[in-house]
Design a protein around this motif. Structure first.
Motif, PDB file in Angstrom:
ATOM      1  N   ARG B 233       0.917  -1.244   0.001  1.00  0.00           N
ATOM      2  CA  ARG B 233      -0.014  -0.055   0.177  1.00  0.00           C
ATOM      3  C   ARG B 233       0.964   1.175   0.015  1.00  0.00           C
ATOM      4  NH1 ARG B 233      -3.358  -3.204  -0.948  1.00  0.00           N
ATOM      5  NH2 ARG B 233      -5.431  -3.344  -0.486  1.00  0.00           N
ATOM      6  N   GLY B 240       0.822   4.053  11.583  1.00  0.00           N
ATOM      7  CA  GLY B 240      -0.735   4.064  11.674  1.00  0.00           C
ATOM      8  C   GLY B 240      -1.267   5.338  11.712  1.00  0.00           C
ATOM      9  N   GLY B 243      -2.789   7.509   7.227  1.00  0.00           N
ATOM     10  CA  GLY B 243      -4.035   7.016   6.597  1.00  0.00           C
ATOM     11  C   GLY B 243      -3.730   6.590   5.540  1.00  0.00           C
ATOM     12  N   HIS B 244      -2.982   6.642   4.840  1.00  0.00           N
ATOM     13  CA  HIS B 244      -2.651   6.231   3.220  1.00  0.00           C
ATOM     14  C   HIS B 244      -2.955   4.776   3.165  1.00  0.00           C
ATOM     15  CE1 HIS B 244      -1.645  10.045   1.189  1.00  0.00           C
ATOM     16  NE2 HIS B 244      -1.129  10.219   2.324  1.00  0.00           N
ATOM     17  N   GLN B 246      -4.635   2.419   4.817  1.00  0.00           N
ATOM     18  CA  GLN B 246      -5.894   1.617   5.184  1.00  0.00           C
ATOM     19  C   GLN B 246      -6.518   0.804   4.532  1.00  0.00           C
ATOM     20  OE1 GLN B 246      -8.104   4.631   7.356  1.00  0.00           O
ATOM     21  NE2 GLN B 246      -9.160   2.981   8.447  1.00  0.00           N
ATOM     22  N   ILE B 247      -6.782  -0.470   4.877  1.00  0.00           N
ATOM     23  CA  ILE B 247      -7.675  -1.189   4.122  1.00  0.00           C
ATOM     24  C   ILE B 247      -8.630  -1.579   4.834  1.00  0.00           C
ATOM     25  CG2 ILE B 247      -7.673  -3.826   3.184  1.00  0.00           C
ATOM     26  CD1 ILE B 247      -4.575  -3.688   3.466  1.00  0.00           C
ATOM     27  N   GLU B 248      -9.790  -0.644   4.765  1.00  0.00           N
ATOM     28  CA  GLU B 248     -11.034  -0.569   5.656  1.00  0.00           C
ATOM     29  C   GLU B 248     -10.644  -0.367   6.978  1.00  0.00           C
ATOM     30  OE1 GLU B 248     -13.858  -3.561   4.491  1.00  0.00           O
ATOM     31  OE2 GLU B 248     -12.961  -3.699   2.726  1.00  0.00           O
ATOM     32  N   ASP B 249     -10.767  -0.990   7.956  1.00  0.00           N
ATOM     33  CA  ASP B 249     -10.424  -0.729   9.285  1.00  0.00           C
ATOM     34  C   ASP B 249      -9.031  -1.341   9.941  1.00  0.00           C
ATOM     35  OD1 ASP B 249     -11.572  -3.433   9.064  1.00  0.00           O
ATOM     36  OD2 ASP B 249     -11.843  -3.705  11.208  1.00  0.00           O
ATOM     37  N   LEU B 250      -8.221  -1.943   8.608  1.00  0.00           N
ATOM     38  CA  LEU B 250      -6.894  -2.021   9.050  1.00  0.00           C
ATOM     39  C   LEU B 250      -5.769  -1.180   8.745  1.00  0.00           C
ATOM     40  CD1 LEU B 250      -7.199  -6.013   8.158  1.00  0.00           C
ATOM     41  CD2 LEU B 250      -7.570  -4.974  10.318  1.00  0.00           C
ATOM     42  N   TYR B 251      -4.882  -1.175   9.281  1.00  0.00           N
ATOM     43  CA  TYR B 251      -3.760  -0.493   8.812  1.00  0.00           C
ATOM     44  C   TYR B 251      -2.644  -1.315   8.322  1.00  0.00           C
ATOM     45  CZ  TYR B 251      -5.371   4.237  10.709  1.00  0.00           C
ATOM     46  OH  TYR B 251      -6.222   5.086  10.934  1.00  0.00           O
TER      47      TYR B 251
END
Lengths: 359, 272
Positions: B233, B240, B243-244, B246-251
């Motif tokens: 990503r 953490g 913000g870049h 982020q996979i839904e609620d996971l970092y």
């Protein structure tokens, strides 16, 4: 903790006086229709006039302050560190932490709630010392809202209206001025010698203010923030995302004005006079911008406005509340909907989702 | 240590050698040994240009050396490719969860790497081969487009000698010499004779690879709890906050970049 009474004039004079020693920010006119949290100068036009009606309008209006006060805690372009490379190629890094004392006054409950949520985020996991240093040296003067600031407000529906935690002084508009409550040691130190009158009937005054508060307060939502989080978790295939993003042109204004948006990008500045020296800066970034999730090489992991809109809304109502074990990270200030140039409103999106999810 | 996790420390480039037209192997000398897990990454700075997340390409080691494979793909990596040995770059980390090799003990392991994915996989390969007796079968499937893009080619014989079944594949040889197979990285999977009861798979590669490899592994009876994937990503902080990633609620930078596939199945953004 103590409570005092002050006339509005007394409070503003004291704020001006305090600002002579400590960098102080307060909402001030920006052109004809807008306000911004600007530094208080000896001749700054500080106004509280509409408090006569018990309604903190004008300077304290949310929508009239497009940029929330919490952004002062993460200023755009802040320096994270300086660096220097010597002729042999050795590098040195010099961290920069901002420890200048500051006061931010004129903070409404929604914005105070946002700062409280940011405090949690920046302290959790690997803490961010750049934010925390600035935050630790900042005194917050917040105030209650007895009337919604405009037709975009929905702070009560997302649990932000009653926020007090995080404030050092908390003001409540009274018929005869302001009730000034001291909520921290920092607040106590600040008002010492202010000359405000001790208040002996705080509870009665708070009860009076509560009686003045508008009911319902702002726009209602048809579900609780917890229920909304649940609905969002199953909304991936909902047509709502496409419908509410077709006219979005990815300008990122909603991120820019959001009091709980804190995503950032970094960039390096080189001193042109001394190319071996420079600094790394942090700038605001926004998940609605087209290249936010794009990696070097070009692959975009969140292509399209609908997916980005879903991410923005879910982050406020589902992801961050789940990660941080808090309530909604949308504080209902209404700024994003108000400032959006094509009238996309997070309130409408959430309401639509809930209503289509059925009972 | 610095007062801020966002401030790098200097690391000296001891040597950099080309692995392909776009990739170089960087050998770094650190001020102190870095304790890391396979699958973790570091943030590499070329001050004045910027910073990029880079996977660690060697097993944890105690001699204050680190190896990174860097593909020239943006401005930061371009500047790093031009850095002369003896000069410093900036480093911070390690970041991410990486993979706990204790979880893999006693199992047969299928490692599937596509392209640059072999760089982080090399970290795991070295760690596994250092304790070869702790694991069952070790199978590597490494796929590339052409022989010229095949990374760490000179090390395959060593890995084979150390007890790993190495299947190196290219999509097309383009008339270049190639000692491996021609075909897609998925093709050998049905013929490996995997025992789904004792096999774990680790996948590192481009997003498009995962879908097809997972299908083949599922056909062999592997469930999603037994498949680990390493995701890429955009990242600007590694801690953490930015913000870049982020996979839904996971970092990806904190809970990842190595995920159990079963943890990603309900997250539509993960393997999109």
């Amino acid at each position: 903790m103590d409570a005092f009474l002050a006339s509005k004039r007394q409070f503003l004079d004291w704020l001006r006086h305090t600002a002579a020693d400590t960098e102080t920010f307060f909402p001030q006119p920006l052109g004809e229709a807008s306000f911004q949290f600007a530094r208080v100068r000896p001749d700054s036009p500080l106004r509280l006039e509409d408090w006569d009606s018990g309604t903190p309008r004008e300077a304290f209006r949310a929508s009239a302050n497009p940029v929330p006060p919490g952004k002062l805690l993460s200023p755009p372009g802040e320096t994270l560190f300086r660096f220097r490379r010597d002729p042999d190629g050795r590098l040195e890094f010099f961290p920069v932490l901002d420890d200048a004392p500051r006061i931010i006054a004129g903070i409404r409950p929604c914005d105070l709630h946002a700062i409280h949520l940011l405090d949690g985020i920046q302290s959790a996991g690997v803490p961010d010392p750049h934010y925390l240093s600035r935050r630790g040296h900042t005194t917050l003067i917040a105030h209650d809202c007895l009337q919604p600031c405009d037709e975009h407000c929905f702070c009560d529906a997302v649990g932000a209206l009653r926020q007090r935690q995080g404030a050092d002084l908390f003001l409540t508009p009274m018929e005869d001025g302001l009730l000034v409550e001291v909520l921290s040691e920092k607040g106590a130190a600040l008002v010492e010698g202010a000359g405000f009158s001790p208040c002996g009937d705080r509870e009665a005054r708070l009860a009076w203010a509560e009686g003045q508060r508008a009911r319902p307060f702002g726009r209602p939502l048809p579900a609780s923030p917890e229920a909304i989080a649940g609905i969002l978790a199953g909304s991936g295939a909902s047509p709502v995302w496409r419908e509410h993003s077709e006219r979005c042109f990815s300008c990122g204004t909603c991120n820019l004005v959001c009091p709980t948006c804190y995503c950032f990008d970094v960039s390096d500045d080189i001193d042109l006079a001394a190319p071996a020296e420079g600094r790394r800066c942090r700038t605001w970034d926004g998940c609605m911008l087209p290249d936010f999730a794009q990696v070097a090489g070009g692959h975009d992991f969140r292509p399209g406005t609908a997916a980005r809109q879903h991410h923005r809304v879910a982050r406020k109502f589902q992801y961050l509340p789940r990660q941080m074990a808090t309530g909604s990270h949308c504080v209902g200030c209404g700024r994003c909907g108000h400032q959006c140039t094509v009238d996309i409103d997070i309130y409408d999106i959430v309401k639509d989702l809930v209503e289509r999810a059925g009972p | 240590m610095s007062a801020s996790p966002l401030v790098p420390f200097p690391a000296r480039l001891e040597a950099s050698e080309p692995l392909s037209e776009r990739e170089r192997l960087f050998r770094l000398a650190l001020p102190a040994p870095m304790s890391h897990r396979p699958g973790q990454f570091v943030m590499v700075s070329f001050p004045g240009v910027g910073e990029a997340p880079i996977s660690i390409a060697c097993a944890p080691r105690d001699d204050a050396r680190l190896e990174l494979t860097i593909r020239r793909v943006g401005s930061v990596t371009q500047a790093l490719h031009a850095l002369e040995p003896g000069r410093d770059l900036g480093l911070r980390g390690p970041y991410g969860n990486g993979i706990d090799t204790a979880l893999l003990a006693g199992q047969d392991l299928v490692l599937v790497a596509g392209g640059l994915g072999l760089a982080p996989m090399r970290s795991l390969i070295q760690a596994l081969l250092a304790r070869r007796e702790a694991f069952g079968r070790l199978i590597l499937l490494a796929g590339f487009r052409t022989p010229a893009e095949a990374l760490f080619r000179t090390e395959y014989p060593d890995w084979t000698a150390a007890g790993m079944e190495v299947h190196a594949l290219v999509n097309r040889t383009e008339h270049q010499p190639w000692e491996g197979q021609e075909g897609l990285v998925t093709e050998p999977i049905p013929h490996l004779g995997l025992d789904p009861g004792r096999t774990l798979a680790v996948l590192v590669g481009p997003p498009v690879m995962y879908k097809f490899v997972v299908l083949e592994l599922a056909a062999c009876g592997l469930s999603s709890e037994h498949i680990f994937v390493d995701l890429e990503r955009r990242m600007k902080c590694g801690i953490g906050k930015c913000g870049h990633c982020q996979i839904e609620d996971l970092y990806c930078c904190r809970q990842g970049p190595v995920f159990r596939l079963s943890d990603l199945e309900t997250r539509r953004e993960a393997l999109a």
